[in-house]
Design a protein around this motif. Structure first.
Motif, PDB file in Angstrom:
ATOM      1  N   UNK A   1      71.682   9.094 -14.228  1.00  0.00           N
ATOM      2  CA  UNK A   1      71.085  10.009 -14.248  1.00  0.00           C
ATOM      3  C   UNK A   1      69.442   9.285 -13.178  1.00  0.00           C
ATOM      4  N   UNK A   2      69.505  10.355 -12.710  1.00  0.00           N
ATOM      5  CA  UNK A   2      68.268  10.613 -11.785  1.00  0.00           C
ATOM      6  C   UNK A   2      66.874  11.196 -11.222  1.00  0.00           C
ATOM      7  N   UNK A   3      66.221  11.221 -10.864  1.00  0.00           N
ATOM      8  CA  UNK A   3      65.065  12.801 -10.921  1.00  0.00           C
ATOM      9  C   UNK A   3      64.642  12.694  -9.185  1.00  0.00           C
ATOM     10  N   UNK A   4      64.538  13.584  -8.555  1.00  0.00           N
ATOM     11  CA  UNK A   4      64.298  13.702  -7.372  1.00  0.00           C
ATOM     12  C   UNK A   4      62.830  14.871  -7.732  1.00  0.00           C
ATOM     13  N   UNK A   5      61.955  14.944  -7.665  1.00  0.00           N
ATOM     14  CA  UNK A   5      60.993  15.788  -7.745  1.00  0.00           C
ATOM     15  C   UNK A   5      60.165  15.953  -6.204  1.00  0.00           C
ATOM     16  N   UNK A   6      59.641  17.264  -6.264  1.00  0.00           N
ATOM     17  CA  UNK A   6      59.186  17.465  -5.352  1.00  0.00           C
ATOM     18  C   UNK A   6      57.525  17.871  -5.344  1.00  0.00           C
ATOM     19  N   UNK A   7      56.962  17.167  -5.993  1.00  0.00           N
ATOM     20  CA  UNK A   7      55.398  18.310  -6.456  1.00  0.00           C
ATOM     21  C   UNK A   7      54.698  17.865  -5.184  1.00  0.00           C
ATOM     22  N   UNK A   8      55.025  17.523  -4.777  1.00  0.00           N
ATOM     23  CA  UNK A   8      53.872  17.035  -3.315  1.00  0.00           C
ATOM     24  C   UNK A   8      52.874  15.919  -3.537  1.00  0.00           C
ATOM     25  N   UNK A   9      52.518  14.486  -4.856  1.00  0.00           N
ATOM     26  CA  UNK A   9      52.121  12.970  -5.016  1.00  0.00           C
ATOM     27  C   UNK A   9      53.124  12.654  -5.133  1.00  0.00           C
ATOM     28  N   UNK A  10      53.287  11.478  -5.497  1.00  0.00           N
ATOM     29  CA  UNK A  10      53.754  10.534  -6.566  1.00  0.00           C
ATOM     30  C   UNK A  10      53.716  10.973  -7.550  1.00  0.00           C
ATOM     31  N   UNK A  11      54.794  10.690  -8.414  1.00  0.00           N
ATOM     32  CA  UNK A  11      54.596  10.493 -10.328  1.00  0.00           C
ATOM     33  C   UNK A  11      55.104   9.661 -10.980  1.00  0.00           C
ATOM     34  N   UNK A  12      54.507   9.526 -12.471  1.00  0.00           N
ATOM     35  CA  UNK A  12      55.028   8.437 -13.128  1.00  0.00           C
ATOM     36  C   UNK A  12      55.833   9.328 -13.827  1.00  0.00           C
ATOM     37  N   UNK A  13      56.298   8.473 -14.927  1.00  0.00           N
ATOM     38  CA  UNK A  13      56.912   9.333 -16.160  1.00  0.00           C
ATOM     39  C   UNK A  13      55.890   8.433 -17.233  1.00  0.00           C
ATOM     40  N   UNK A  14      55.405   9.390 -18.201  1.00  0.00           N
ATOM     41  CA  UNK A  14      54.496   9.578 -19.277  1.00  0.00           C
ATOM     42  C   UNK A  14      55.079   8.419 -19.628  1.00  0.00           C
ATOM     43  N   UNK A  15      53.395   7.270 -20.167  1.00  0.00           N
ATOM     44  CA  UNK A  15      54.174   6.310 -21.494  1.00  0.00           C
ATOM     45  C   UNK A  15      54.744   6.904 -22.244  1.00  0.00           C
ATOM     46  N   UNK A  16      54.633   7.857 -23.097  1.00  0.00           N
ATOM     47  CA  UNK A  16      55.142   7.711 -23.942  1.00  0.00           C
ATOM     48  C   UNK A  16      56.452   8.089 -24.394  1.00  0.00           C
ATOM     49  N   UNK A  17      57.562   6.728 -24.997  1.00  0.00           N
ATOM     50  CA  UNK A  17      58.665   6.451 -24.300  1.00  0.00           C
ATOM     51  C   UNK A  17      59.498   7.544 -24.996  1.00  0.00           C
ATOM     52  N   UNK A  18      59.250   8.249 -26.658  1.00  0.00           N
ATOM     53  CA  UNK A  18      60.322   9.620 -27.026  1.00  0.00           C
ATOM     54  C   UNK A  18      60.048  10.800 -26.293  1.00  0.00           C
TER      55      UNK A  18
END
Length: 270
Positions: free
Chosen positions: A244-261
């Protein structure tokens, strides 16, 4: 002279008929007795685990000197697995009663003389349930595989949590569901993201990629959390993989939320 020769042959023949052959043992206890490690102690049952014997009744024992059947593997050390491989023979060529292992479906079948019949036993289906609290970073405009998962369930050990690669343990239909959440941050105007579920399968009955798209059209002046999900159904051969992959084009770098759930992956084989 001829009489003496005949007597000699009769005696020799008698000795041959009654002879016992021992390999690695000077005291064979059957018609043929092989002591694999030369460590047998007579009358000590636990010492026969590496022995092979053929008795006068034609029975063969592996790990036992007293075979009760044509082939008896019941040794005291209880390491008595019987290895059966696959075959390209037809059921009629192998004859009724033959057995084979089917690596693709991970089950056994037997020949009824005309066709191979699967035994009732079925290997467990793959099932993976994982969460992700790695705060993985995703550069805007670049597709990246989601890695560093935490496994909650992995029935057949088919999922590499570090690389995020799932490998099908057997041929079948697989349902995949992926959800994600990014930490709060600014969102560029007219931006979007894609979640992707991909396979390397050569099956003509499945798509290579399932894509799900989310968009934020117009002006976006607020700081928001971006989240999404994607699901797909795949026909996989044994050994095919899923990522599974993510390709975000939201303008700036993003990180996954720290809440694992909030970022999860489930893969279920039917």
């Amino acid at each position: 002279m001829k009489k003496r020769l005949a007597i000699t042959l009769m005696i020799g023949g008698s000795l041959f008929i009654k002879a016992q052959v021992g390999i690695n043992t000077s005291a064979p206890e059957a018609i043929l007795h092989v002591d694999g490690q030369k460590n047998t102690v007579p009358s000590t049952s636990t010492s026969y685990y590496d022995d092979v014997v053929i008795t006068s009744s034609g029975n063969m024992g592996v790990g036992t000197k007293l075979p009760k059947t044509r082939l008896d593997l019941r040794s005291d050390e209880h390491l008595n697995a019987l290895g059966i491989g696959g075959t390209s023979q037809t059921a009629s060529a192998a004859k009724a009663g033959a057995m084979r292992y089917n690596s693709g479906t991970q089950d056994m079948s037997y020949s009824n003389g005309s066709s191979w019949v699967a035994l009732a036993h079925k290997a467990p289906n793959d099932f993976v349930d994982a969460e992700n609290s790695s705060t993985q970073n995703f550069t805007s405009g670049t597709q990246a595989t989601v890695i560093n998962w935490t496994k909650k369930t992995d029935v057949n050990g088919s999922f590499n949590s570090g690389t995020g690669v799932f490998v099908a343990s057997k041929t079948g239909v697989y349902i995949v569901s992926f959800t994600f959440s990014l930490a709060s941050g600014t969102i560029a105007d007219d931006s979007r993201y894609e979640t992707l579920i991909q396979t390397n399968s050569t099956s003509t009955a499945t798509n290579k990629v399932f894509k799900c798209v989310g968009s934020y059209p117009g002006t976006n002046s607020l700081s928001n959390r971006v989240a999404g999900s994607c699901s797909g159904i795949f026909n996989l051969n044994q050994g095919d993989n899923i990522t599974v992959s993510l390709n975000q084009a939201l303008g700036t770098a993003k990180t996954l939320d720290a809440a694992g759930s909030l970022t999860s992956l489930s893969i279920f084989g039917l």
